[in-house]
Design a protein around this motif. Structure first.
Motif, PDB file in Angstrom:
ATOM      1  N   GLN A  11       0.825  -1.211   0.000  1.00 48.62           N
ATOM      2  CA  GLN A  11       0.000   0.000   0.000  1.00 48.62           C
ATOM      3  C   GLN A  11       0.859   1.261   0.000  1.00 48.62           C
ATOM      4  O   GLN A  11       0.530   2.258  -0.653  1.00 48.62           O
ATOM      5  N   ASP A  12       1.961   1.235   0.731  1.00 48.52           N
ATOM      6  CA  ASP A  12       2.776   2.421   0.935  1.00 48.52           C
ATOM      7  C   ASP A  12       3.811   2.652  -0.161  1.00 48.52           C
ATOM      8  O   ASP A  12       4.449   3.709  -0.189  1.00 48.52           O
ATOM      9  N   THR A  13       3.984   1.683  -1.051  1.00 44.12           N
ATOM     10  CA  THR A  13       5.073   1.704  -2.025  1.00 44.12           C
ATOM     11  C   THR A  13       4.534   1.940  -3.433  1.00 44.12           C
ATOM     12  O   THR A  13       3.455   1.437  -3.773  1.00 44.12           O
ATOM     13  N   ILE A  14       5.265   2.665  -4.246  1.00 43.68           N
ATOM     14  CA  ILE A  14       4.896   2.773  -5.658  1.00 43.68           C
ATOM     15  C   ILE A  14       5.147   1.425  -6.320  1.00 43.68           C
ATOM     16  O   ILE A  14       6.268   0.908  -6.307  1.00 43.68           O
ATOM     17  N   VAL A  15       4.090   0.850  -6.867  1.00 41.14           N
ATOM     18  CA  VAL A  15       4.143  -0.459  -7.507  1.00 41.14           C
ATOM     19  C   VAL A  15       3.688  -0.306  -8.954  1.00 41.14           C
ATOM     20  O   VAL A  15       2.579   0.180  -9.209  1.00 41.14           O
ATOM     21  N   ILE A  16       4.529  -0.709  -9.889  1.00 40.35           N
ATOM     22  CA  ILE A  16       4.187  -0.597 -11.313  1.00 40.35           C
ATOM     23  C   ILE A  16       4.316  -1.974 -11.943  1.00 40.35           C
ATOM     24  O   ILE A  16       5.406  -2.533 -12.047  1.00 40.35           O
ATOM     25  N   GLY A  20      -3.102  -1.689  -3.392  1.00 39.18           N
ATOM     26  CA  GLY A  20      -2.009  -0.734  -3.356  1.00 39.18           C
ATOM     27  C   GLY A  20      -1.165  -0.674  -4.606  1.00 39.18           C
ATOM     28  O   GLY A  20      -0.107  -0.024  -4.612  1.00 39.18           O
ATOM     29  N   VAL A  21      -1.591  -1.343  -5.679  1.00 40.37           N
ATOM     30  CA  VAL A  21      -0.837  -1.297  -6.938  1.00 40.37           C
ATOM     31  C   VAL A  21      -1.048   0.077  -7.578  1.00 40.37           C
ATOM     32  O   VAL A  21      -2.180   0.478  -7.850  1.00 40.37           O
ATOM     33  N   THR A  22       0.041   0.787  -7.820  1.00 40.95           N
ATOM     34  CA  THR A  22      -0.051   2.170  -8.290  1.00 40.95           C
ATOM     35  C   THR A  22      -0.434   2.273  -9.750  1.00 40.95           C
ATOM     36  O   THR A  22      -1.270   3.099 -10.135  1.00 40.95           O
ATOM     37  N   GLY A  23       0.202   1.469 -10.593  1.00 38.60           N
ATOM     38  CA  GLY A  23      -0.029   1.617 -12.023  1.00 38.60           C
ATOM     39  C   GLY A  23       0.406   0.409 -12.811  1.00 38.60           C
ATOM     40  O   GLY A  23       0.959  -0.560 -12.263  1.00 38.60           O
ATOM     41  N   HIS A  24       0.152   0.480 -14.109  1.00 37.73           N
ATOM     42  CA  HIS A  24       0.394  -0.651 -14.995  1.00 37.73           C
ATOM     43  C   HIS A  24       0.876  -0.137 -16.347  1.00 37.73           C
ATOM     44  O   HIS A  24       0.307   0.807 -16.902  1.00 37.73           O
ATOM     45  N   GLU A  25       1.923  -0.782 -16.871  1.00 39.93           N
ATOM     46  CA  GLU A  25       2.226  -0.635 -18.283  1.00 39.93           C
ATOM     47  C   GLU A  25       1.189  -1.485 -19.023  1.00 39.93           C
ATOM     48  O   GLU A  25       1.073  -2.679 -18.742  1.00 39.93           O
ATOM     49  N   VAL A  79      -0.442   8.744 -17.695  1.00 41.27           N
ATOM     50  CA  VAL A  79       0.900   9.181 -17.325  1.00 41.27           C
ATOM     51  C   VAL A  79       1.612   9.838 -18.500  1.00 41.27           C
ATOM     52  O   VAL A  79       1.712   9.257 -19.586  1.00 41.27           O
ATOM     53  N   ASN A  80       2.086  11.058 -18.278  1.00 45.66           N
ATOM     54  CA  ASN A  80       2.969  11.735 -19.219  1.00 45.66           C
ATOM     55  C   ASN A  80       4.343  11.987 -18.613  1.00 45.66           C
ATOM     56  O   ASN A  80       5.340  12.053 -19.327  1.00 45.66           O
ATOM     57  N   HIS A  81       4.390  12.134 -17.289  1.00 50.08           N
ATOM     58  CA  HIS A  81       5.637  12.382 -16.575  1.00 50.08           C
ATOM     59  C   HIS A  81       5.674  11.501 -15.336  1.00 50.08           C
ATOM     60  O   HIS A  81       4.639  11.004 -14.880  1.00 50.08           O
ATOM     61  N   THR A  82       6.859  11.319 -14.778  1.00 51.92           N
ATOM     62  CA  THR A  82       6.954  10.497 -13.574  1.00 51.92           C
ATOM     63  C   THR A  82       6.142  11.091 -12.430  1.00 51.92           C
ATOM     64  O   THR A  82       5.638  10.351 -11.576  1.00 51.92           O
ATOM     65  N   ARG A  83       5.993  12.396 -12.405  1.00 51.75           N
ATOM     66  CA  ARG A  83       5.191  12.999 -11.331  1.00 51.75           C
ATOM     67  C   ARG A  83       3.732  12.558 -11.399  1.00 51.75           C
ATOM     68  O   ARG A  83       3.021  12.587 -10.391  1.00 51.75           O
ATOM     69  N   ASP A  84       3.269  12.136 -12.596  1.00 50.77           N
ATOM     70  CA  ASP A  84       1.897  11.633 -12.709  1.00 50.77           C
ATOM     71  C   ASP A  84       1.752  10.301 -11.980  1.00 50.77           C
ATOM     72  O   ASP A  84       0.682   9.997 -11.446  1.00 50.77           O
ATOM     73  N   ILE A  85       2.809   9.498 -11.980  1.00 54.60           N
ATOM     74  CA  ILE A  85       2.782   8.240 -11.239  1.00 54.60           C
ATOM     75  C   ILE A  85       2.712   8.522  -9.742  1.00 54.60           C
ATOM     76  O   ILE A  85       1.946   7.891  -9.003  1.00 54.60           O
ATOM     77  N   GLU A  86       3.502   9.495  -9.310  1.00 56.61           N
ATOM     78  CA  GLU A  86       3.468   9.861  -7.897  1.00 56.61           C
ATOM     79  C   GLU A  86       2.106  10.428  -7.504  1.00 56.61           C
ATOM     80  O   GLU A  86       1.604  10.157  -6.407  1.00 56.61           O
ATOM     81  N   LEU A 122      13.042  -3.698  -2.078  1.00 56.64           N
ATOM     82  CA  LEU A 122      11.733  -3.975  -2.657  1.00 56.64           C
ATOM     83  C   LEU A 122      11.125  -2.723  -3.277  1.00 56.64           C
ATOM     84  O   LEU A 122      10.450  -2.803  -4.308  1.00 56.64           O
ATOM     85  N   ALA A 123      11.351  -1.569  -2.666  1.00 57.28           N
ATOM     86  CA  ALA A 123      10.840  -0.324  -3.244  1.00 57.28           C
ATOM     87  C   ALA A 123      11.461  -0.070  -4.617  1.00 57.28           C
ATOM     88  O   ALA A 123      10.790   0.437  -5.526  1.00 57.28           O
ATOM     89  N   LYS A 124      12.716  -0.425  -4.784  1.00 57.90           N
ATOM     90  CA  LYS A 124      13.365  -0.296  -6.090  1.00 57.90           C
ATOM     91  C   LYS A 124      12.743  -1.261  -7.096  1.00 57.90           C
ATOM     92  O   LYS A 124      12.398  -0.874  -8.217  1.00 57.90           O
ATOM     93  N   ILE A 125      12.601  -2.527  -6.688  1.00 57.12           N
ATOM     94  CA  ILE A 125      12.100  -3.568  -7.592  1.00 57.12           C
ATOM     95  C   ILE A 125      10.651  -3.309  -7.984  1.00 57.12           C
ATOM     96  O   ILE A 125      10.266  -3.483  -9.144  1.00 57.12           O
ATOM     97  N   TYR A 126       9.832  -2.886  -7.042  1.00 49.41           N
ATOM     98  CA  TYR A 126       8.401  -2.735  -7.291  1.00 49.41           C
ATOM     99  C   TYR A 126       8.070  -1.499  -8.126  1.00 49.41           C
ATOM    100  O   TYR A 126       7.013  -1.458  -8.763  1.00 49.41           O
ATOM    101  N   GLY A 127       8.954  -0.500  -8.137  1.00 47.83           N
ATOM    102  CA  GLY A 127       8.631   0.692  -8.923  1.00 47.83           C
ATOM    103  C   GLY A 127       9.759   1.688  -9.065  1.00 47.83           C
ATOM    104  O   GLY A 127       9.831   2.422 -10.046  1.00 47.83           O
TER     105      GLY A 127
END
Length: 414
Positions: free
Chosen positions: A39-44, A72-77, A111-118, A369-374
């Motif tokens: 939930q707390d981590t950016i997950v792509i 808690g999954v943030t986004g998807h390609e 998403v157009n920029h990384t800030r959109d993911i955030e 894990l934060a690196k791997i997940y997003g």
């Protein structure tokens, strides 16, 4: 021709058995701590499920992405184009995705920029990153790349399965027909780099992929390239039930290493039929963690991501493969896997927390894990899309994380 007729027949026979997939995949038990971490981590992740082949009802998207948001999954390609698609077919695919999302605009962030993911993570929305698994959507016109950029295409594969104007896909290579990167393929890469779209080498034949990597290294040193969803061939080659040649969708270690050296990443896909010699009833968290761990040990924790390669139902995949037998001429490999029970994927919403518990038990830290997940994807995205040097991203990202969590606490405490 006889071979293709036989392949189609085999596919048709397999249709009756291929009935379960991501929508029915198992939900794995996990600790509350792991659920909260997700939930707390950016997950792509990655949803490789085009309209008409993977899903047909808008409600399927809404249900799938609601599960993902709840977990808690943030986004998807997301795959818009695969196989031999035209620009016009791409527009139709794009329309159906966007029309479905227009029914619930409050839940989706293009998403157009990384800030959109955030922003999506902060506001509990689904971040949408378009991927094309083919360059045929250009219709032979490189000027269309600018339009694709404006549409939000974030990554593109040169060749899917068969031989194309750009080069050969993995299935053509599997059948001894890898022509390598063509002059047109080089021109496509030039435009990808010009417009800040990631070169994705998943599904690409080894000669074509290595030619493309060499061209990138010589012409655009420092620009990363990636494998958005590729199984590690080395993990399964010694399995007791492995087929002699392995799955044609897997990639050798040297390709993963080369992508990492470019600054890019490689993401294993939690798709059962590609797990050569294993083919479980349901992919387990341990098996998914094995793939992640294999790549981390091979290329380092800074160059690994995750991707499920979900399909809503394999029934439509089999129908598509039957209608396009020339492009799925694999000697019955895929259907054999389906008939052994490999009919689904490890849907992130249902498996990632359990994977987290497994990786913690192996000694992985929260930072890993934060690196791997997003985080690794975010670094590459910011470099390719926005021209931000990776060292600047690494320097600034911890502060962005801190500010993001403060904002999240602020918004959700009101």
């Amino acid at each position: 021709m006889i071979r293709h007729i036989m392949s189609a027949a085999a596919l048709t026979i397999g249709l009756a058995t291929a009935s379960v997939a991501s929508e029915n995949s198992k939900t794995w038990d996990a600790s509350d701590k792991a659920k909260q971490f997700v939930q707390d981590t950016i997950v792509i992740g990655m949803l490789a499920s085009p309209y008409g082949t993977g899903w047909t009802e808008y409600s399927q998207l809404h249900d799938y992405f609601q599960r993902a948001r709840d977990a808690g999954v943030t986004g998807h390609e997301m795959t818009l184009g695969a196989a031999d698609m035209s620009f016009e077919t791409l527009l139709e695919q794009h329309y159906h995705f966007r029309a479905a999302m227009a029914e619930q605009p409050e839940n989706y962030q293009i998403v157009n920029h990384t800030r959109d993911i955030e922003a999506a993570h902060l506001h509990g929305k689904t971040a949408v990153l378009w991927n094309s698994q083919t360059a045929t959507i250009l219709n032979g016109d490189l000027k269309k790349m600018a339009t694709l950029k404006d549409m939000g295409i974030k990554s593109m594969i040169l060749a899917y399965n068969d031989i194309f104007r750009t080069g050969s896909g993995q299935l053509a290579a599997y059948n001894g027909r890898d022509i390598g990167l063509t002059p047109w393929g080089k021109s496509v890469i030039d435009e990808l780099v010009r417009f800040g779209i990631l070169l994705d080498l998943s599904h690409t034949g080894s000669k074509t992929a290595n030619d493309a990597m060499e061209y990138m290294e010589e012409t655009y040193p420092g620009v990363p390239f990636v494998y958005t969803h590729s199984v590690p061939a080395g993990l399964y080659k010694n399995e007791p039930n492995a087929t002699p040649r392995g799955c044609y969708r897997a990639i050798p270690d040297d390709e993963a290493l080369r992508a990492a050296k470019s600054g890019g990443y490689v993401s294993p896909t939690f798709t059962e039929w590609m797990m050569d010699g294993i083919w479980p009833d349901d992919i387990s968290p341990k098996q998914a963690a094995d793939m992640i761990d294999y790549y981390v040990k091979l290329v380092g924790v800074d160059h690994v991501g995750i991707a499920t390669d979900d399909m809503f139902t394999e029934d439509l995949v089999v129908e598509f493969a039957t209608a396009n037998a020339d492009m799925y001429d694999d000697g019955g490999y895929m259907i054999d896997a389906f008939n052994k029970g490999a009919t689904g994927s490890g849907e992130l919403a249902k498996i990632l927390a359990a994977i987290t518990d497994d990786l913690w038990a192996r000694g992985y830290t929260d930072e890993d894990l934060a690196k791997i997940y997003g985080g690794n994807k975010m670094r590459v995205f910011s470099q390719v899309w926005e021209g931000i040097p990776p060292e600047k991203f690494a320097r600034d990202y911890p502060e962005r994380l801190r500010m993001r969590e403060e904002l999240k606490t602020f918004f959700y405490s009101r």
